[in-house]
Design a protein around this motif. Structure first.
Motif, PDB file in Angstrom:
ATOM      1  N   ALA A  24      41.485  16.664  19.556  1.00  0.00           N
ATOM      2  CA  ALA A  24      40.510  15.202  20.115  1.00  0.00           C
ATOM      3  C   ALA A  24      40.284  14.723  18.962  1.00  0.00           C
ATOM      4  O   ALA A  24      40.017  14.698  17.767  1.00  0.00           O
ATOM      5  CB  ALA A  24      38.971  16.094  20.329  1.00  0.00           C
ATOM      6  N   PRO A  25      40.117  13.382  19.009  1.00  0.00           N
ATOM      7  CA  PRO A  25      39.677  12.552  17.362  1.00  0.00           C
ATOM      8  C   PRO A  25      38.585  13.385  16.631  1.00  0.00           C
ATOM      9  O   PRO A  25      37.202  13.429  16.739  1.00  0.00           O
ATOM     10  CB  PRO A  25      39.485  10.989  18.065  1.00  0.00           C
ATOM     11  N   GLY A  26      38.776  13.346  15.187  1.00  0.00           N
ATOM     12  CA  GLY A  26      38.194  13.284  14.460  1.00  0.00           C
ATOM     13  C   GLY A  26      37.391  12.206  13.929  1.00  0.00           C
ATOM     14  O   GLY A  26      38.052  10.902  14.373  1.00  0.00           O
ATOM     15  N   ALA A  27      36.847  12.397  11.879  1.00  0.00           N
ATOM     16  CA  ALA A  27      35.843  11.356  12.299  1.00  0.00           C
ATOM     17  C   ALA A  27      36.665   9.886  11.781  1.00  0.00           C
ATOM     18  O   ALA A  27      35.999   9.058  11.990  1.00  0.00           O
ATOM     19  CB  ALA A  27      34.694  11.925  11.293  1.00  0.00           C
ATOM     20  N   ASN A  28      38.000  10.416  11.499  1.00  0.00           N
ATOM     21  CA  ASN A  28      38.639  10.127  10.718  1.00  0.00           C
ATOM     22  C   ASN A  28      40.191   9.114  12.039  1.00  0.00           C
ATOM     23  O   ASN A  28      40.507   8.027  10.941  1.00  0.00           O
ATOM     24  CB  ASN A  28      39.021   9.700   9.772  1.00  0.00           C
ATOM     25  N   ASP A  29      39.889   9.261  12.871  1.00  0.00           N
ATOM     26  CA  ASP A  29      41.078   8.948  14.080  1.00  0.00           C
ATOM     27  C   ASP A  29      40.712   8.202  14.539  1.00  0.00           C
ATOM     28  O   ASP A  29      39.160   7.662  14.912  1.00  0.00           O
ATOM     29  CB  ASP A  29      41.256  10.546  14.643  1.00  0.00           C
ATOM     30  N   VAL A  30      41.644   7.797  15.279  1.00  0.00           N
ATOM     31  CA  VAL A  30      41.327   6.884  16.527  1.00  0.00           C
ATOM     32  C   VAL A  30      42.972   7.005  17.621  1.00  0.00           C
ATOM     33  O   VAL A  30      43.817   7.533  17.551  1.00  0.00           O
ATOM     34  CB  VAL A  30      42.262   5.236  15.504  1.00  0.00           C
ATOM     35  N   GLN A  31      42.376   7.279  18.873  1.00  0.00           N
ATOM     36  CA  GLN A  31      42.801   7.527  20.011  1.00  0.00           C
ATOM     37  C   GLN A  31      43.854   5.912  20.741  1.00  0.00           C
ATOM     38  O   GLN A  31      42.666   5.610  20.989  1.00  0.00           O
ATOM     39  CB  GLN A  31      42.254   8.185  21.192  1.00  0.00           C
ATOM     40  N   ILE A  32      44.799   5.918  21.011  1.00  0.00           N
ATOM     41  CA  ILE A  32      45.566   4.831  21.267  1.00  0.00           C
ATOM     42  C   ILE A  32      46.573   5.929  22.779  1.00  0.00           C
ATOM     43  O   ILE A  32      46.468   6.389  22.908  1.00  0.00           O
ATOM     44  CB  ILE A  32      46.529   4.797  20.266  1.00  0.00           C
ATOM     45  N   ASP A  33      45.724   4.733  23.483  1.00  0.00           N
ATOM     46  CA  ASP A  33      46.714   4.827  24.918  1.00  0.00           C
ATOM     47  C   ASP A  33      48.044   3.928  24.749  1.00  0.00           C
ATOM     48  O   ASP A  33      47.690   3.180  24.725  1.00  0.00           O
ATOM     49  CB  ASP A  33      45.990   4.272  26.201  1.00  0.00           C
ATOM     50  N   ILE A  34      49.061   4.800  24.660  1.00  0.00           N
ATOM     51  CA  ILE A  34      49.882   4.398  24.305  1.00  0.00           C
ATOM     52  C   ILE A  34      50.861   2.893  25.795  1.00  0.00           C
ATOM     53  O   ILE A  34      50.723   3.572  26.828  1.00  0.00           O
ATOM     54  CB  ILE A  34      51.406   5.015  24.118  1.00  0.00           C
ATOM     55  N   ALA A  35      50.779   1.493  25.880  1.00  0.00           N
ATOM     56  CA  ALA A  35      51.855   0.973  26.646  1.00  0.00           C
ATOM     57  C   ALA A  35      52.871   0.502  26.644  1.00  0.00           C
ATOM     58  O   ALA A  35      53.716   0.788  27.828  1.00  0.00           O
ATOM     59  CB  ALA A  35      51.152  -0.706  26.298  1.00  0.00           C
ATOM     60  N   TYR A  36      53.736   1.309  25.871  1.00  0.00           N
ATOM     61  CA  TYR A  36      55.207   0.608  24.929  1.00  0.00           C
ATOM     62  C   TYR A  36      54.917   1.833  24.237  1.00  0.00           C
ATOM     63  O   TYR A  36      54.562   1.760  22.665  1.00  0.00           O
ATOM     64  CB  TYR A  36      55.015  -1.005  24.995  1.00  0.00           C
ATOM     65  N   LEU A 127      54.252  14.535  17.048  1.00  0.00           N
ATOM     66  CA  LEU A 127      55.031  14.603  18.038  1.00  0.00           C
ATOM     67  C   LEU A 127      55.361  13.261  18.786  1.00  0.00           C
ATOM     68  O   LEU A 127      53.643  12.081  18.361  1.00  0.00           O
ATOM     69  CB  LEU A 127      54.321  15.178  19.658  1.00  0.00           C
ATOM     70  N   GLY A 128      55.455  12.030  18.870  1.00  0.00           N
ATOM     71  CA  GLY A 128      55.653  10.796  18.752  1.00  0.00           C
ATOM     72  C   GLY A 128      55.116   9.971  19.728  1.00  0.00           C
ATOM     73  O   GLY A 128      54.856  10.592  20.904  1.00  0.00           O
ATOM     74  N   GLY A 129      55.865   8.568  20.058  1.00  0.00           N
ATOM     75  CA  GLY A 129      55.636   7.296  20.600  1.00  0.00           C
ATOM     76  C   GLY A 129      55.974   7.693  22.267  1.00  0.00           C
ATOM     77  O   GLY A 129      55.818   7.296  22.952  1.00  0.00           O
ATOM     78  N   TYR A 130      56.695   8.532  22.506  1.00  0.00           N
ATOM     79  CA  TYR A 130      57.582   8.776  23.847  1.00  0.00           C
ATOM     80  C   TYR A 130      56.964  10.046  24.956  1.00  0.00           C
ATOM     81  O   TYR A 130      55.988  11.237  25.297  1.00  0.00           O
ATOM     82  CB  TYR A 130      58.806   9.841  24.513  1.00  0.00           C
ATOM     83  N   SER A 131      55.265   9.068  24.761  1.00  0.00           N
ATOM     84  CA  SER A 131      53.565   9.677  25.567  1.00  0.00           C
ATOM     85  C   SER A 131      53.295   9.255  25.844  1.00  0.00           C
ATOM     86  O   SER A 131      52.550   7.438  25.512  1.00  0.00           O
ATOM     87  CB  SER A 131      53.520  10.907  24.809  1.00  0.00           C
ATOM     88  N   GLN A 132      52.090   9.092  26.695  1.00  0.00           N
ATOM     89  CA  GLN A 132      51.099   8.666  26.784  1.00  0.00           C
ATOM     90  C   GLN A 132      49.499   8.155  26.079  1.00  0.00           C
ATOM     91  O   GLN A 132      48.441   7.182  26.735  1.00  0.00           O
ATOM     92  CB  GLN A 132      49.911   8.946  28.668  1.00  0.00           C
ATOM     93  N   ARG A 133      49.869   9.102  25.133  1.00  0.00           N
ATOM     94  CA  ARG A 133      48.394   9.257  23.930  1.00  0.00           C
ATOM     95  C   ARG A 133      48.677   9.841  23.132  1.00  0.00           C
ATOM     96  O   ARG A 133      49.898  10.300  23.071  1.00  0.00           O
ATOM     97  CB  ARG A 133      47.165  10.108  25.062  1.00  0.00           C
ATOM     98  N   ILE A 134      48.284   9.015  22.017  1.00  0.00           N
ATOM     99  CA  ILE A 134      48.577   9.823  20.706  1.00  0.00           C
ATOM    100  C   ILE A 134      47.622   9.352  19.894  1.00  0.00           C
ATOM    101  O   ILE A 134      46.241   8.368  19.664  1.00  0.00           O
ATOM    102  CB  ILE A 134      49.649   8.989  19.475  1.00  0.00           C
ATOM    103  N   VAL A 135      46.502  10.499  18.310  1.00  0.00           N
ATOM    104  CA  VAL A 135      45.895  10.168  17.954  1.00  0.00           C
ATOM    105  C   VAL A 135      46.127  10.410  16.782  1.00  0.00           C
ATOM    106  O   VAL A 135      46.741  11.018  15.654  1.00  0.00           O
ATOM    107  CB  VAL A 135      44.688  11.480  17.918  1.00  0.00           C
TER     108      VAL A 135
END
Length: 348
Positions: A24-36, A127-135
């Motif tokens: 879950a995003p912490g105070a300094n985190d950005v959650q991103i839905d990966i498009a490409y 775990l990298g960007g071959y995924s739907q989401r990253i924090v």
């Protein structure tokens, strides 16, 4: 948070669908839905344990473009809906001399890679960007200013773009400089585009006559077939800087002889087997250098993205479905792509 991803559970297993957990995003985190997410040769080397130290499950991918879906309470500069990127780094010590200078890629204590880097998050490595989401920590998130229709082709800028931009900037590519780019592939095609946009006189080196016209279309002023001794000799002692993107072992003397006094040959490709030892004579008689360069820091990566947006520069890509990653790897091994595969994450 459970997220769909593609990765491998062992070196001899294919890349396939996985479920992974994101924090879950912490105070300094950005959650991103990966498009490409772009597909880099490093992904292949890592997931198949061709480089030592791969941790499994391995989810590759460090050329990420997506949209912000949540920000932590202490995040400023990013908001939900922003188009952003994540490159090869998601952490560094933030207090060594390199980090203090914005050169996180040279962190004395070791940067945290976007995949296969040690982390407190399960499973203990990134775990990298071959995924739907990253924090990702806000310090390692980048603004993307290209138009929507170019976003897929922006993804490879996060590795191939910065890997070529950083040495070109560091060694002063620009008007009045003669710059060579060796190899016309995922890295080389970006090097040609960037050096041209910087205003340098660009000479592309290729072993293939069939790539002559392609190189000119990318922005090369001249094209040299490096297997032809006469074409090579015609450029002896004339280059300020040569960017060598080739990741196969080869004779570097062929290029050091082309440098001017105080010229530099910079290597950005890592061969499986070492290059033959270069002739020291060529270096001493001309105060020439053979150097290396590793991606770029966060500030410089943002500078590169802004430069590319201003000049309309993106990578030449072929879009693939997530289910086609293994087939793309096999084509990459045959250099059968112009010039970068990009995964459409919607296919996950």
């Amino acid at each position: 948070m459970t997220t769909k991803a593609y990765g491998a559970t062992a070196a001899d297993k294919p890349v396939a669908a996985l479920d992974i957990d994101r924090r879950a995003p912490g105070a300094n985190d950005v959650q991103i839905d990966i498009a490409y997410c772009g597909v880099c040769h490093s992904d292949l080397h890592t997931v198949r344990s061709e480089w030592p130290g791969t941790l499994y499950p391995c989810v590759p991918g460090h050329e990420i473009v997506g949209r912000v879906t949540a920000v932590g309470s202490d995040v400023s500069g990013f908001k939900v809906g922003d188009t952003v990127g994540v490159g090869c780094l998601v952490g560094s010590c933030q207090h060594c001399a390199s980090c203090d200078e914005g050169l996180e890629q040279y962190c004395t204590n070791g940067f945290v890679g976007t995949y296969n880097g040690r982390t407190a998050d399960a499973p203990g490595h990134t775990l990298g960007g071959y995924s739907q989401r990253i924090v990702v920590d806000k310090k390692f998130v980048l603004h993307i200013r290209h138009p929507q229709e170019q976003l897929a082709a922006v993804a490879p800028l996060l590795c191939a773009g910065i890997t070529t931009y950083s040495p070109l900037r560091h060694w002063g590519a620009g008007p009045g400089k003669k710059i060579g780019v060796v190899g016309i592939g995922g890295l080389g095609h970006m090097g040609i585009k960037l050096a041209h946009a910087m205003g340098a006189h660009v000479v592309a080196f290729t072993t293939s006559e069939s790539k002559r016209e392609e190189a000119r279309k990318l922005g090369a002023d001249e094209v040299v077939i490096s297997k032809d001794p006469a074409q090579m000799k015609a450029h002896a002692g004339s280059f300020d800087f040569i960017l060598n993107t080739v990741a196969a072992s080869h004779n570097l003397d062929a290029f050091t002889t082309l440098l001017k006094r105080d010229g530099t040959l910079c290597l950005v490709g890592v061969p499986e087997h070492a290059h033959p030892s270069p002739a020291v004579f060529n270096l001493i008689f001309g105060r020439k250098a053979i150097a290396g360069s590793l991606i770029g820091g966060i500030a410089e990566t943002q500078e590169m993205l802004d430069f590319c947006a201003e000049h309309g520069i993106v990578a030449d890509i072929e879009m693939i479905d997530a289910q086609g990653i293994e087939a793309a790897y096999e084509r990459m091994l045959k250099s059968d792509v112009k010039y970068r595969f990009v995964i459409d994450t919607a296919t996950m």
